[in-house]
Design a protein around this motif. Structure first.
Motif, PDB file in Angstrom:
ATOM      1  N   PHE A 173       0.773  -1.232   0.000  1.00  0.00           N
ATOM      2  CA  PHE A 173       0.000   0.000   0.000  1.00  0.00           C
ATOM      3  C   PHE A 173       0.816   1.300   0.000  1.00  0.00           C
ATOM      4  CE2 PHE A 173      -2.787  -3.148   2.111  1.00  0.00           C
ATOM      5  CZ  PHE A 173      -3.906  -3.059   1.304  1.00  0.00           C
ATOM      6  N   ILE A 174       2.078   1.270   0.397  1.00  0.00           N
ATOM      7  CA  ILE A 174       2.813   2.516   0.595  1.00  0.00           C
ATOM      8  C   ILE A 174       4.076   2.631  -0.261  1.00  0.00           C
ATOM      9  CG2 ILE A 174       4.008   3.942   2.316  1.00  0.00           C
ATOM     10  CD1 ILE A 174       2.143   2.842   4.419  1.00  0.00           C
ATOM     11  N   GLY A 175       4.785   1.545  -0.468  1.00  0.00           N
ATOM     12  CA  GLY A 175       6.033   1.581  -1.213  1.00  0.00           C
ATOM     13  C   GLY A 175       5.910   2.199  -2.593  1.00  0.00           C
ATOM     14  N   SER A 176       7.046   2.597  -3.166  1.00  0.00           N
ATOM     15  CA  SER A 176       7.049   3.280  -4.466  1.00  0.00           C
ATOM     16  C   SER A 176       6.468   2.429  -5.588  1.00  0.00           C
ATOM     17  CB  SER A 176       8.479   3.706  -4.826  1.00  0.00           C
ATOM     18  OG  SER A 176       9.343   2.573  -4.863  1.00  0.00           O
ATOM     19  N   GLU A 177       6.519   1.113  -5.459  1.00  0.00           N
ATOM     20  CA  GLU A 177       5.963   0.217  -6.472  1.00  0.00           C
ATOM     21  C   GLU A 177       4.791  -0.589  -5.919  1.00  0.00           C
ATOM     22  OE1 GLU A 177       9.049  -2.176  -8.098  1.00  0.00           O
ATOM     23  OE2 GLU A 177      10.231  -0.472  -8.812  1.00  0.00           O
ATOM     24  N   ALA A 178       4.117  -0.035  -4.932  1.00  0.00           N
ATOM     25  CA  ALA A 178       2.989  -0.721  -4.310  1.00  0.00           C
ATOM     26  C   ALA A 178       1.858  -0.927  -5.310  1.00  0.00           C
ATOM     27  CB  ALA A 178       2.486   0.080  -3.114  1.00  0.00           C
ATOM     28  N   PRO A 179       1.342  -2.154  -5.448  1.00  0.00           N
ATOM     29  CA  PRO A 179       0.272  -2.413  -6.404  1.00  0.00           C
ATOM     30  C   PRO A 179      -1.049  -1.746  -6.035  1.00  0.00           C
ATOM     31  CG  PRO A 179       0.682  -4.350  -5.051  1.00  0.00           C
ATOM     32  CD  PRO A 179       1.782  -3.372  -4.756  1.00  0.00           C
ATOM     33  N   ARG A 180      -1.231  -1.437  -4.744  1.00  0.00           N
ATOM     34  CA  ARG A 180      -2.470  -0.790  -4.297  1.00  0.00           C
ATOM     35  C   ARG A 180      -2.117   0.477  -3.505  1.00  0.00           C
ATOM     36  NH1 ARG A 180      -5.670  -5.508  -1.284  1.00  0.00           N
ATOM     37  NH2 ARG A 180      -7.528  -4.282  -1.783  1.00  0.00           N
ATOM     38  N   GLU A 181      -1.285   1.284  -4.095  1.00  0.00           N
ATOM     39  CA  GLU A 181      -0.741   2.456  -3.405  1.00  0.00           C
ATOM     40  C   GLU A 181      -1.825   3.428  -2.970  1.00  0.00           C
ATOM     41  OE1 GLU A 181       2.529   6.045  -4.156  1.00  0.00           O
ATOM     42  OE2 GLU A 181       2.037   4.613  -5.749  1.00  0.00           O
ATOM     43  N   VAL A 182      -1.766   3.836  -1.703  1.00  0.00           N
ATOM     44  CA  VAL A 182      -2.710   4.820  -1.181  1.00  0.00           C
ATOM     45  C   VAL A 182      -2.109   6.222  -1.288  1.00  0.00           C
ATOM     46  CG1 VAL A 182      -3.880   3.221   0.380  1.00  0.00           C
ATOM     47  CG2 VAL A 182      -1.834   4.440   1.170  1.00  0.00           C
ATOM     48  N   TYR A 241       4.404  12.828   1.366  1.00  0.00           N
ATOM     49  CA  TYR A 241       5.767  12.297   1.472  1.00  0.00           C
ATOM     50  C   TYR A 241       6.242  12.208   2.919  1.00  0.00           C
ATOM     51  CZ  TYR A 241       6.236  12.652  -3.587  1.00  0.00           C
ATOM     52  OH  TYR A 241       6.075  12.473  -4.931  1.00  0.00           O
ATOM     53  N   GLU A 242       5.881  13.197   3.733  1.00  0.00           N
ATOM     54  CA  GLU A 242       6.308  13.184   5.131  1.00  0.00           C
ATOM     55  C   GLU A 242       5.756  11.955   5.857  1.00  0.00           C
ATOM     56  OE1 GLU A 242       6.072  15.917   9.212  1.00  0.00           O
ATOM     57  OE2 GLU A 242       4.963  16.502   7.408  1.00  0.00           O
ATOM     58  N   THR A 243       4.480  11.694   5.659  1.00  0.00           N
ATOM     59  CA  THR A 243       3.860  10.524   6.296  1.00  0.00           C
ATOM     60  C   THR A 243       4.488   9.236   5.788  1.00  0.00           C
ATOM     61  OG1 THR A 243       1.755  11.715   6.518  1.00  0.00           O
ATOM     62  CG2 THR A 243       1.676   9.310   6.675  1.00  0.00           C
ATOM     63  N   ARG A 244       4.774   9.207   4.495  1.00  0.00           N
ATOM     64  CA  ARG A 244       5.409   8.027   3.905  1.00  0.00           C
ATOM     65  C   ARG A 244       6.792   7.784   4.518  1.00  0.00           C
ATOM     66  NH1 ARG A 244       3.957   5.999  -0.898  1.00  0.00           N
ATOM     67  NH2 ARG A 244       2.986   7.998  -1.435  1.00  0.00           N
TER      68      ARG A 244
END
Length: 208
Positions: free
Chosen positions: A120-129, A133-136
Motif C-alpha cells: 500500500f505505501i512503497g514506491s511500487e505498491a500495487p495498491r498504493e494509497v 511524502y512526510e507521512t510516507r
C-alpha cells in the motif's frame, strides 16, 4: 484537529492518476460495470446476508463515518462503493492496519508490517494509497523497529481522506439511496402485515 481541504480537491485516489490509455479503458469499464456492482452488492444486503440489514441501521450510517464503519453491513456497502470508484485500496489499507494493530505475536509483526508497506505505501505498491511524502517517510522509518502503532499516522491520513470525501459521496450515491428506499418499502409492508395480523375480528351486530 481541524483539517482544511481546498475547494474542489478530490481526495480519493481513483482513475485520475492513470495514463491516457489506461484512463479511457478505466472509464469504459466503470461505465459498464460500476452501476452493476453497486446495485447487485448493496441489494444483496436486503436479501442474502444475515442478520439482515434493517432500515434503522442503514439510516444510522448517516450519523457519522465511524458508525458506518462499525456496522458490518455498512462496511460491506461502503467497500462495494469504493470498488465501483476504483479506490478500494483506501478501505483495504485501513482494515489491514486494524488487523496489524491486533497482532499479538511480536515475531510476526516485522513481516506483516513489511507486507502492508509493500502493498500500500512503497514506491511500487500495487495498491498504493494517497499519502503525503512526510507521512510516507515517517512510516518507512517506523518499520525499522515496528510496533503496533507504526502505521497510525498513515492510517489516520487515509481515514480523514475517506471521511471528508468518499463518505459524503457514498451517502449521495444512487446505490445508497436505492438501498434506503428498498428498506423503507420492506419496512412499510412488514408493518402493514403486522397490523392486519393483530387487528381484532369484526363483532357481529345483535339482531334488534
Amino acid at each position: 484537529m481541524d483539517v482544511y481541504f481546498p475547494s474542489g480537491f478530490i481526495m480519493c485516489r481513483g482513475i485520475t492518476g492513470l495514463s491516457n490509455t489506461c484512463l479511457e479503458r478505466a472509464k469504459r469499464l466503470k461505465a459498464c460495470v460500476g452501476g452493476f456492482l453497486q446495485r447487485q452488492d448493496l441489494s444483496s444486503l436486503c436479501r442474502y446476508r444475515k442478520p439482515r440489514l434493517t432500515l434503522e441501521e442503514c439510516l444510522m450510517w448517516k450519523e457519522s463515518f465511524e458508525k458506518l464503519l462499525s456496522s458490518k453491513h455498512g462496511l460491506y456497502a461502503f467497500r462495494s462503493f469504493l470498488v465501483s470508484e476504483f479506490s478500494e485500496e483506501n478501505i483495504a489499507f485501513y482494515l489491514a492496519c486494524e488487523d496489524f494493530k491486533s497482532t499479538k505475536s511480536a515475531t510476526k509483526m516485522p513481516s506483516k508490517a513489511k507486507r502492508i508497506y509493500e502493498e500500500f505505501i512503497g514506491s511500487e505498491a500495487p495498491r498504493e494509497v494517497n499519502i503525503d511524502y512526510e507521512t510516507r517517510d515517517i512510516t518507512q522509518a517506523n518499520l525499522q523497529s515496528p510496533t503496533a502503532s507504526c502505521f497510525d499516522m498513515a492510517q489516520y491520513r487515509i481515514y480523514i481522506l475517506m471521511e471528508k470525501d468518499c463518505y459524503p459521496r457514498f451517502l449521495r450515491s444512487a446505490a445508497y439511496r436505492n438501498l434506503v428506499n428498498q428498506l423503507k418499502v420492506k419496512s412499510t409492508k412488514a408493518k402493514s402485515k403486522k397490523a392486519i395480523a393483530i387487528k381484532p375480528p369484526h363483532e357481529e351486530e345483535e339482531p334488534k
